[in-house]
Design a protein around this motif. Structure first.
Motif, PDB file in Angstrom:
ATOM      1  N   MET A  14       0.831  -1.205   0.000  1.00  0.00           N
ATOM      2  CA  MET A  14       0.000   0.000   0.000  1.00  0.00           C
ATOM      3  C   MET A  14       0.866   1.256   0.000  1.00  0.00           C
ATOM      4  O   MET A  14       0.524   2.248  -0.648  1.00  0.00           O
ATOM      5  CB  MET A  14      -0.952  -0.011   1.197  1.00  0.00           C
ATOM      6  CG  MET A  14      -1.993  -1.096   1.070  1.00  0.00           C
ATOM      7  SD  MET A  14      -3.189  -1.096   2.405  1.00  0.00           S
ATOM      8  CE  MET A  14      -4.434  -0.025   1.722  1.00  0.00           C
ATOM      9  N   SER A  21       0.914   6.753  -6.721  1.00  0.00           N
ATOM     10  CA  SER A  21      -0.124   7.735  -7.078  1.00  0.00           C
ATOM     11  C   SER A  21       0.390   9.161  -6.870  1.00  0.00           C
ATOM     12  O   SER A  21       0.055  10.064  -7.651  1.00  0.00           O
ATOM     13  CB  SER A  21      -1.400   7.492  -6.268  1.00  0.00           C
ATOM     14  OG  SER A  21      -1.132   7.529  -4.892  1.00  0.00           O
TER      15      SER A  21
ATOM     16  N   HIS B  73      -5.046   8.913  -3.707  1.00  0.00           N
ATOM     17  CA  HIS B  73      -3.818   9.095  -2.921  1.00  0.00           C
ATOM     18  C   HIS B  73      -4.149   9.217  -1.423  1.00  0.00           C
ATOM     19  O   HIS B  73      -3.555   8.535  -0.589  1.00  0.00           O
ATOM     20  CB  HIS B  73      -3.138  10.363  -3.439  1.00  0.00           C
ATOM     21  CG  HIS B  73      -1.781  10.632  -2.901  1.00  0.00           C
ATOM     22  ND1 HIS B  73      -0.718   9.788  -3.094  1.00  0.00           N
ATOM     23  CD2 HIS B  73      -1.292  11.686  -2.194  1.00  0.00           C
ATOM     24  CE1 HIS B  73       0.350  10.312  -2.532  1.00  0.00           C
ATOM     25  NE2 HIS B  73       0.030  11.449  -1.967  1.00  0.00           N
ATOM     26  N   LEU B  76      -5.849   5.877  -0.010  1.00  0.00           N
ATOM     27  CA  LEU B  76      -4.864   4.797   0.176  1.00  0.00           C
ATOM     28  C   LEU B  76      -4.078   4.995   1.464  1.00  0.00           C
ATOM     29  O   LEU B  76      -3.895   4.051   2.240  1.00  0.00           O
ATOM     30  CB  LEU B  76      -3.890   4.773  -1.004  1.00  0.00           C
ATOM     31  CG  LEU B  76      -4.198   3.826  -2.147  1.00  0.00           C
ATOM     32  CD1 LEU B  76      -3.291   4.108  -3.325  1.00  0.00           C
ATOM     33  CD2 LEU B  76      -4.033   2.370  -1.721  1.00  0.00           C
ATOM     34  N   PHE B  77      -3.635   6.229   1.691  1.00  0.00           N
ATOM     35  CA  PHE B  77      -2.842   6.505   2.892  1.00  0.00           C
ATOM     36  C   PHE B  77      -3.662   6.249   4.151  1.00  0.00           C
ATOM     37  O   PHE B  77      -3.209   5.568   5.080  1.00  0.00           O
ATOM     38  CB  PHE B  77      -2.329   7.956   2.878  1.00  0.00           C
ATOM     39  CG  PHE B  77      -1.480   8.299   4.073  1.00  0.00           C
ATOM     40  CD1 PHE B  77      -0.158   7.885   4.140  1.00  0.00           C
ATOM     41  CD2 PHE B  77      -2.009   8.995   5.144  1.00  0.00           C
ATOM     42  CE1 PHE B  77       0.623   8.176   5.251  1.00  0.00           C
ATOM     43  CE2 PHE B  77      -1.236   9.295   6.253  1.00  0.00           C
ATOM     44  CZ  PHE B  77       0.083   8.886   6.296  1.00  0.00           C
ATOM     45  N   SER B  79      -6.399   4.396   4.470  1.00  0.00           N
ATOM     46  CA  SER B  79      -6.784   2.990   4.653  1.00  0.00           C
ATOM     47  C   SER B  79      -5.610   2.152   5.146  1.00  0.00           C
ATOM     48  O   SER B  79      -5.779   1.260   5.966  1.00  0.00           O
ATOM     49  CB  SER B  79      -7.370   2.412   3.367  1.00  0.00           C
ATOM     50  OG  SER B  79      -6.456   2.483   2.312  1.00  0.00           O
ATOM     51  N   MET B  80      -4.389   2.454   4.658  1.00  0.00           N
ATOM     52  CA  MET B  80      -3.249   1.635   5.092  1.00  0.00           C
ATOM     53  C   MET B  80      -2.922   1.871   6.566  1.00  0.00           C
ATOM     54  O   MET B  80      -2.618   0.927   7.298  1.00  0.00           O
ATOM     55  CB  MET B  80      -2.024   1.843   4.188  1.00  0.00           C
ATOM     56  CG  MET B  80      -1.159   3.002   4.469  1.00  0.00           C
ATOM     57  SD  MET B  80       0.272   3.005   3.386  1.00  0.00           S
ATOM     58  CE  MET B  80       1.184   4.373   4.056  1.00  0.00           C
ATOM     59  N   ILE B  81      -3.041   3.112   7.029  1.00  0.00           N
ATOM     60  CA  ILE B  81      -2.764   3.397   8.441  1.00  0.00           C
ATOM     61  C   ILE B  81      -3.870   2.774   9.318  1.00  0.00           C
ATOM     62  O   ILE B  81      -3.585   2.103  10.320  1.00  0.00           O
ATOM     63  CB  ILE B  81      -2.688   4.928   8.689  1.00  0.00           C
ATOM     64  CG1 ILE B  81      -1.516   5.557   7.918  1.00  0.00           C
ATOM     65  CG2 ILE B  81      -2.581   5.242  10.182  1.00  0.00           C
ATOM     66  CD1 ILE B  81      -0.144   5.287   8.437  1.00  0.00           C
ATOM     67  N   MET B  84      -3.664  -1.109   9.241  1.00  0.00           N
ATOM     68  CA  MET B  84      -2.460  -1.599   9.916  1.00  0.00           C
ATOM     69  C   MET B  84      -2.637  -1.535  11.439  1.00  0.00           C
ATOM     70  O   MET B  84      -2.335  -2.503  12.149  1.00  0.00           O
ATOM     71  CB  MET B  84      -1.246  -0.770   9.469  1.00  0.00           C
ATOM     72  CG  MET B  84       0.069  -1.380   9.837  1.00  0.00           C
ATOM     73  SD  MET B  84       0.296  -2.967   9.032  1.00  0.00           S
ATOM     74  CE  MET B  84       1.671  -3.604   9.939  1.00  0.00           C
ATOM     75  N   VAL B  87      -5.330  -4.132  12.520  1.00  0.00           N
ATOM     76  CA  VAL B  87      -4.883  -5.532  12.346  1.00  0.00           C
ATOM     77  C   VAL B  87      -3.811  -5.890  13.381  1.00  0.00           C
ATOM     78  O   VAL B  87      -3.840  -6.990  13.951  1.00  0.00           O
ATOM     79  CB  VAL B  87      -4.377  -5.765  10.901  1.00  0.00           C
ATOM     80  CG1 VAL B  87      -3.606  -7.070  10.793  1.00  0.00           C
ATOM     81  CG2 VAL B  87      -5.552  -5.787   9.934  1.00  0.00           C
ATOM     82  N   VAL B  88      -2.910  -4.951  13.650  1.00  0.00           N
ATOM     83  CA  VAL B  88      -1.850  -5.225  14.633  1.00  0.00           C
ATOM     84  C   VAL B  88      -2.461  -5.480  16.021  1.00  0.00           C
ATOM     85  O   VAL B  88      -2.075  -6.420  16.710  1.00  0.00           O
ATOM     86  CB  VAL B  88      -0.825  -4.059  14.662  1.00  0.00           C
ATOM     87  CG1 VAL B  88       0.040  -4.130  15.905  1.00  0.00           C
ATOM     88  CG2 VAL B  88       0.042  -4.098  13.425  1.00  0.00           C
ATOM     89  N   PHE B 106      -7.017  -6.341   3.537  1.00  0.00           N
ATOM     90  CA  PHE B 106      -5.963  -5.612   2.813  1.00  0.00           C
ATOM     91  C   PHE B 106      -6.175  -5.671   1.304  1.00  0.00           C
ATOM     92  O   PHE B 106      -6.002  -4.667   0.610  1.00  0.00           O
ATOM     93  CB  PHE B 106      -4.586  -6.157   3.182  1.00  0.00           C
ATOM     94  CG  PHE B 106      -4.029  -5.563   4.438  1.00  0.00           C
ATOM     95  CD1 PHE B 106      -3.584  -4.251   4.472  1.00  0.00           C
ATOM     96  CD2 PHE B 106      -3.935  -6.308   5.599  1.00  0.00           C
ATOM     97  CE1 PHE B 106      -3.069  -3.694   5.634  1.00  0.00           C
ATOM     98  CE2 PHE B 106      -3.416  -5.773   6.769  1.00  0.00           C
ATOM     99  CZ  PHE B 106      -2.981  -4.461   6.786  1.00  0.00           C
ATOM    100  N   LEU B 107      -6.551  -6.860   0.804  1.00  0.00           N
ATOM    101  CA  LEU B 107      -6.730  -6.976  -0.654  1.00  0.00           C
ATOM    102  C   LEU B 107      -7.870  -6.087  -1.141  1.00  0.00           C
ATOM    103  O   LEU B 107      -7.746  -5.436  -2.183  1.00  0.00           O
ATOM    104  CB  LEU B 107      -6.996  -8.441  -1.036  1.00  0.00           C
ATOM    105  CG  LEU B 107      -5.757  -9.332  -1.097  1.00  0.00           C
ATOM    106  CD1 LEU B 107      -6.158 -10.780  -1.364  1.00  0.00           C
ATOM    107  CD2 LEU B 107      -4.789  -8.861  -2.185  1.00  0.00           C
ATOM    108  N   ALA B 109      -8.877  -3.336   0.276  1.00  0.00           N
ATOM    109  CA  ALA B 109      -8.420  -1.938   0.384  1.00  0.00           C
ATOM    110  C   ALA B 109      -7.464  -1.585  -0.763  1.00  0.00           C
ATOM    111  O   ALA B 109      -7.409  -0.435  -1.192  1.00  0.00           O
ATOM    112  CB  ALA B 109      -7.730  -1.722   1.728  1.00  0.00           C
ATOM    113  N   ILE B 110      -6.707  -2.560  -1.249  1.00  0.00           N
ATOM    114  CA  ILE B 110      -5.785  -2.320  -2.367  1.00  0.00           C
ATOM    115  C   ILE B 110      -6.558  -2.290  -3.694  1.00  0.00           C
ATOM    116  O   ILE B 110      -6.313  -1.450  -4.564  1.00  0.00           O
ATOM    117  CB  ILE B 110      -4.683  -3.410  -2.394  1.00  0.00           C
ATOM    118  CG1 ILE B 110      -3.717  -3.213  -1.212  1.00  0.00           C
ATOM    119  CG2 ILE B 110      -3.902  -3.376  -3.711  1.00  0.00           C
ATOM    120  CD1 ILE B 110      -2.767  -4.372  -0.994  1.00  0.00           C
TER     121      ILE B 110
END
Lengths: 136, 152
Positions: A14, A21, B73, B76-77, B79-81, B84, B87-88, B106-107, B109-110
């Protein structure tokens, strides 16, 4: 635990997409040329620049911290090698954000600084991702 | 994130409280993010297609590529934070964590932003897929959050 490894690898993918992007937008806006970069940033107002720089300062700093902190906690990594890397990483990020404020039609130095520091930031990010992928 | 995977989570009441608050705020974020995207783009395929690709008959212009990229952009930022962090904590508190669900979260979200791009450039059907993936990763994240609440 292997599940942490799975989550981390997705996180790296990601991060790669976020950088991709961002690079796409940068290339679209500036054409990666001196003229394109100079005219794009010189035309922006102070408020317009701040609107971009402010969230990027936060997001890029968080991203650098998350990526580089693994080098500090993973066993078997020589800290000396990554101390300079982390310092350079944060410095190019700062230069990339701040240099935009000083660009006008005639300022070749700051245009070069903006282009160079942004591309270096991308390069450092990909290098960190490559190293972390190998570690996990 | 190393702070969240400490083994002292059960004994350390302060850390437990902080993790609970973080999860609560992230849950609130997930709900507001769904509502925001519902208003901005729309979860009805026809409304989303009209927002992204425009509508000649209704004189609605397609979204600018720069605006679409900016949205992707940012999404994505975020969703990854969000994923993560959740999930942790989820892996830490649930000892038999569901690996398939982590993959799914994750898939999706990607694949959500990738579908949006494919929808913009190639075919409308990808915009409907974006709606599915977008809602799916939010639901997975909400499941992680609810499980964290139940276990802590």
């Amino acid at each position: 635990m292997p599940q942490y490894g799975i989550a981390l690898r997705y996180f790296f993918v990601m991060t790669f997409l976020v950088l991709g992007s961002g690079l796409w937008m940068f290339v679209t806006n500036t054409s990666l040329s001196l003229e394109g970069t100079s005219s794009h940033y010189a035309l922006k107002s102070f408020y317009g620049l701040l609107e971009t720089v402010s969230p990027h300062l936060f997001a890029m700093a968080v991203l650098i911290f998350i990526l580089t902190h693994f080098f500090a906690i993973v066993s078997g990594v020589k800290h000396e090698n990554f101390r300079l890397f982390s310092l350079l990483f944060f410095t190019v990020m700062l230069l990339s954000n701040v240099s935009g404020f000083f660009i006008d039609e005639s300022s070749l130095f700051f245009t070069l600084l903006k282009l160079g520091s942004t591309l270096l930031f991308i390069l450092f990010s990909f290098f960190a991702l490559y190293k972390l992928f190998k570690m996990t | 994130m190393k702070f969240l995977v400490t083994k002292e989570l059960e004994q350390n009441k302060l850390l437990r409280l902080q993790v609970l608050w973080l999860t609560a705020i992230l849950t609130l974020f997930l709900v507001t993010d769904l509502v925001l995207h519902h208003y901005q783009v729309g979860f009805d395929p026809s409304a989303a297609i009209e927002h992204i690709l425009g509508n000649e008959e209704a004189f609605i212009e397609p979204i600018l590529l720069s605006v679409l990229l900016e949205n992707i952009h940012i999404d994505l930022f975020i969703s990854m934070i969000t994923l993560m962090l959740l999930v942790v904590i989820f892996i830490r508190v649930v000892h038999d964590s569901k690996t398939k669900l982590i993959h799914l979260a994750f898939l999706s979200a990607i694949l959500a932003p990738l579908s949006l791009l494919l929808g913009y450039f190639y075919a409308e059907v990808f915009i409907s897929l974006w709606i599915g993936f977008f809602i799916l990763w939010h639901l997975c994240a909400l499941y992680f959050a609810v499980t964290i609440f139940r276990k802590l």
